[in-house]
Write a protein that holds these residues in place. Sequence first.
Motif, PDB file in Angstrom:
ATOM      1  N   ARG A  29       0.828  -1.210   0.000  1.00  0.00           N
ATOM      2  CA  ARG A  29       0.000   0.000   0.000  1.00  0.00           C
ATOM      3  C   ARG A  29       0.862   1.259   0.000  1.00  0.00           C
ATOM      4  O   ARG A  29       0.551   2.239  -0.680  1.00  0.00           O
ATOM      5  CB  ARG A  29      -0.943  -0.024   1.206  1.00  0.00           C
ATOM      6  CG  ARG A  29      -1.918  -1.183   1.148  1.00  0.00           C
ATOM      7  CD  ARG A  29      -2.671  -1.364   2.450  1.00  0.00           C
ATOM      8  NE  ARG A  29      -3.220  -2.709   2.530  1.00  0.00           N
ATOM      9  CZ  ARG A  29      -3.762  -3.229   3.620  1.00  0.00           C
ATOM     10  NH1 ARG A  29      -3.826  -2.518   4.737  1.00  0.00           N
ATOM     11  NH2 ARG A  29      -4.233  -4.465   3.608  1.00  0.00           N
ATOM     12  N   TYR A  57      -5.429   1.738 -13.932  1.00  0.00           N
ATOM     13  CA  TYR A  57      -5.317   0.538 -13.099  1.00  0.00           C
ATOM     14  C   TYR A  57      -4.190  -0.359 -13.589  1.00  0.00           C
ATOM     15  O   TYR A  57      -3.349  -0.813 -12.803  1.00  0.00           O
ATOM     16  CB  TYR A  57      -6.651  -0.217 -13.114  1.00  0.00           C
ATOM     17  CG  TYR A  57      -6.671  -1.461 -12.253  1.00  0.00           C
ATOM     18  CD1 TYR A  57      -7.143  -1.423 -10.953  1.00  0.00           C
ATOM     19  CD2 TYR A  57      -6.224  -2.687 -12.762  1.00  0.00           C
ATOM     20  CE1 TYR A  57      -7.169  -2.570 -10.163  1.00  0.00           C
ATOM     21  CE2 TYR A  57      -6.244  -3.838 -11.987  1.00  0.00           C
ATOM     22  CZ  TYR A  57      -6.718  -3.774 -10.687  1.00  0.00           C
ATOM     23  OH  TYR A  57      -6.735  -4.913  -9.912  1.00  0.00           O
ATOM     24  N   ASN A  73      -5.822  -5.736  -6.219  1.00  0.00           N
ATOM     25  CA  ASN A  73      -7.088  -5.030  -6.046  1.00  0.00           C
ATOM     26  C   ASN A  73      -7.455  -4.912  -4.572  1.00  0.00           C
ATOM     27  O   ASN A  73      -8.009  -3.891  -4.133  1.00  0.00           O
ATOM     28  CB  ASN A  73      -8.198  -5.755  -6.808  1.00  0.00           C
ATOM     29  CG  ASN A  73      -9.482  -4.946  -6.840  1.00  0.00           C
ATOM     30  OD1 ASN A  73      -9.522  -3.834  -7.361  1.00  0.00           O
ATOM     31  ND2 ASN A  73     -10.540  -5.499  -6.254  1.00  0.00           N
ATOM     32  N   TYR A  74      -7.125  -5.939  -3.793  1.00  0.00           N
ATOM     33  CA  TYR A  74      -7.417  -5.912  -2.354  1.00  0.00           C
ATOM     34  C   TYR A  74      -6.675  -4.755  -1.678  1.00  0.00           C
ATOM     35  O   TYR A  74      -7.276  -3.970  -0.934  1.00  0.00           O
ATOM     36  CB  TYR A  74      -7.015  -7.241  -1.715  1.00  0.00           C
ATOM     37  CG  TYR A  74      -7.041  -7.221  -0.205  1.00  0.00           C
ATOM     38  CD1 TYR A  74      -8.241  -7.277   0.499  1.00  0.00           C
ATOM     39  CD2 TYR A  74      -5.850  -7.125   0.521  1.00  0.00           C
ATOM     40  CE1 TYR A  74      -8.261  -7.247   1.887  1.00  0.00           C
ATOM     41  CE2 TYR A  74      -5.863  -7.096   1.906  1.00  0.00           C
ATOM     42  CZ  TYR A  74      -7.070  -7.152   2.586  1.00  0.00           C
ATOM     43  OH  TYR A  74      -7.086  -7.113   3.957  1.00  0.00           O
ATOM     44  N   LEU A  76      -5.285  -2.105  -3.084  1.00  0.00           N
ATOM     45  CA  LEU A  76      -5.706  -0.815  -3.630  1.00  0.00           C
ATOM     46  C   LEU A  76      -7.032  -0.377  -3.017  1.00  0.00           C
ATOM     47  O   LEU A  76      -7.219   0.801  -2.681  1.00  0.00           O
ATOM     48  CB  LEU A  76      -5.828  -0.920  -5.151  1.00  0.00           C
ATOM     49  CG  LEU A  76      -6.192   0.361  -5.909  1.00  0.00           C
ATOM     50  CD1 LEU A  76      -5.167   1.463  -5.651  1.00  0.00           C
ATOM     51  CD2 LEU A  76      -6.304   0.068  -7.408  1.00  0.00           C
ATOM     52  N   SER A  77      -7.946  -1.330  -2.836  1.00  0.00           N
ATOM     53  CA  SER A  77      -9.252  -0.995  -2.261  1.00  0.00           C
ATOM     54  C   SER A  77      -9.136  -0.552  -0.807  1.00  0.00           C
ATOM     55  O   SER A  77      -9.944   0.247  -0.328  1.00  0.00           O
ATOM     56  CB  SER A  77     -10.198  -2.197  -2.366  1.00  0.00           C
ATOM     57  OG  SER A  77      -9.751  -3.278  -1.552  1.00  0.00           O
ATOM     58  N   LYS A  78      -8.127  -1.059  -0.086  1.00  0.00           N
ATOM     59  CA  LYS A  78      -7.929  -0.651   1.304  1.00  0.00           C
ATOM     60  C   LYS A  78      -7.527   0.822   1.410  1.00  0.00           C
ATOM     61  O   LYS A  78      -7.824   1.495   2.397  1.00  0.00           O
ATOM     62  CB  LYS A  78      -6.859  -1.527   1.963  1.00  0.00           C
ATOM     63  CG  LYS A  78      -7.317  -2.929   2.310  1.00  0.00           C
ATOM     64  CD  LYS A  78      -8.369  -2.903   3.407  1.00  0.00           C
ATOM     65  CE  LYS A  78      -8.769  -4.287   3.844  1.00  0.00           C
ATOM     66  NZ  LYS A  78      -9.797  -4.262   4.923  1.00  0.00           N
ATOM     67  N   ALA A  80      -8.504   3.191  -0.676  1.00  0.00           N
ATOM     68  CA  ALA A  80      -9.603   4.048  -1.117  1.00  0.00           C
ATOM     69  C   ALA A  80     -10.732   4.032  -0.073  1.00  0.00           C
ATOM     70  O   ALA A  80     -11.000   2.997   0.540  1.00  0.00           O
ATOM     71  CB  ALA A  80     -10.117   3.557  -2.466  1.00  0.00           C
ATOM     72  N   ARG A  86     -10.475   6.925  -6.817  1.00  0.00           N
ATOM     73  CA  ARG A  86     -10.697   6.372  -8.149  1.00  0.00           C
ATOM     74  C   ARG A  86     -11.546   7.337  -8.956  1.00  0.00           C
ATOM     75  O   ARG A  86     -12.553   7.857  -8.476  1.00  0.00           O
ATOM     76  CB  ARG A  86     -11.399   5.020  -8.053  1.00  0.00           C
ATOM     77  CG  ARG A  86     -11.688   4.384  -9.409  1.00  0.00           C
ATOM     78  CD  ARG A  86     -12.398   3.059  -9.246  1.00  0.00           C
ATOM     79  NE  ARG A  86     -12.699   2.460 -10.547  1.00  0.00           N
ATOM     80  CZ  ARG A  86     -13.311   1.294 -10.712  1.00  0.00           C
ATOM     81  NH1 ARG A  86     -13.686   0.599  -9.640  1.00  0.00           N
ATOM     82  NH2 ARG A  86     -13.547   0.822 -11.917  1.00  0.00           N
ATOM     83  N   TYR A  91      -6.516   6.452 -11.223  1.00  0.00           N
ATOM     84  CA  TYR A  91      -6.353   6.627  -9.786  1.00  0.00           C
ATOM     85  C   TYR A  91      -5.422   7.805  -9.493  1.00  0.00           C
ATOM     86  O   TYR A  91      -4.485   8.085 -10.245  1.00  0.00           O
ATOM     87  CB  TYR A  91      -5.782   5.348  -9.158  1.00  0.00           C
ATOM     88  CG  TYR A  91      -6.757   4.194  -9.187  1.00  0.00           C
ATOM     89  CD1 TYR A  91      -7.580   3.933  -8.102  1.00  0.00           C
ATOM     90  CD2 TYR A  91      -6.862   3.385 -10.319  1.00  0.00           C
ATOM     91  CE1 TYR A  91      -8.486   2.882  -8.128  1.00  0.00           C
ATOM     92  CE2 TYR A  91      -7.769   2.333 -10.359  1.00  0.00           C
ATOM     93  CZ  TYR A  91      -8.579   2.088  -9.261  1.00  0.00           C
ATOM     94  OH  TYR A  91      -9.483   1.056  -9.296  1.00  0.00           O
TER      95      TYR A  91
END
Length: 331
Positions: A29, A57, A73-74, A76-78, A80, A86, A91
């Motif tokens: 991250r 992406y 993706n996991y 990156l989602s943490k 956001a 996004r 991004y």
Amino acid sequence: MEQTRFTPDLDLDGLSSDEAFGILGNEIRLDIIRVLWRAGAAYEYDDGSDAVETVSYSELQSEIDIDDNGKFNYHLSKLAPHFVRRTDDGYRLSSAGKQIARTVIAVSGAESLDFSRELDESCPLCGAAVAVTYEDQWLRVRCTECYGLFGDQAPVGTLFLTNYPAAGLTTRDSEQALAAGLYRCALDITYLMYGICCECAGQISSSVTACDVHEVENGLPCDSCGTPFPVWADMKCDTCGFAKRLPVEMFATGLVLATELTGNPELDIDSPALDEAIELLQNSVETSVSTKPLRVSLAIEVETTEFTLTLDDEMNIVEFDREPRTDTVVS
């Protein structure tokens, strides 16, 4: 674990401080933040502009060098939406993400800095040699012989001590660094005096303590309080813990110096020098203390102006005036 002042019980925009530390405590991250920062994927300016760059992406995943789509993706989602945003185009860093990147850049390179040396000036207190050191992100000027300004509240001999990001020293010599350090201190103090944290904009809690039997002889600190100054103030941010403990005179002169520097376009960042600031503190400040209620009154003379300042027991400004000095002649 019991919370401390460094992890206050806050829930800002759905994210607590503990959750923020947890999110950032991962190498992947942090690498995402690094790549977006280096790519300039953020709003170009911090106010008044919609200009923004983004990273797609696929490009971001390639730079991070992770083939596993689910894993990437996991992580990156943490990030956001608090640290990464996004958009339709890709991004970018959020304002908080930019702040994280800036903090890392500001403190980088400290181990490679060799900033310790004697200065080409003498101690304004005793005339002995003066040395400057840089350690643990702190810039310190000390006298090699006398007690310094702070008594037992700082390492022996200390004349000036300030937190200083390593990046700010890479393009400055010792004199320029000290001038910038004094200026930054004055501005930090000004924020504190008006109840605002310069780090996070949080509210400030303050207290004042006075030595009832203060006595200074032959330049030595008072036997009772251990310092040369009779009145000290503690000012601390309720949110992030940014704090300063200084003599009230230093808070007052810091506020006055910032007022002078920001109010006079003919002054530059190289003024005042350290010896001038200490001389101002020693010879141009008169302090009186009254009780029931506690009030600290200060008169400070700066060039052609006299400032009068009165503070209460929580460092609130009760009075702040400036008048032309009547004992100076302007040519």
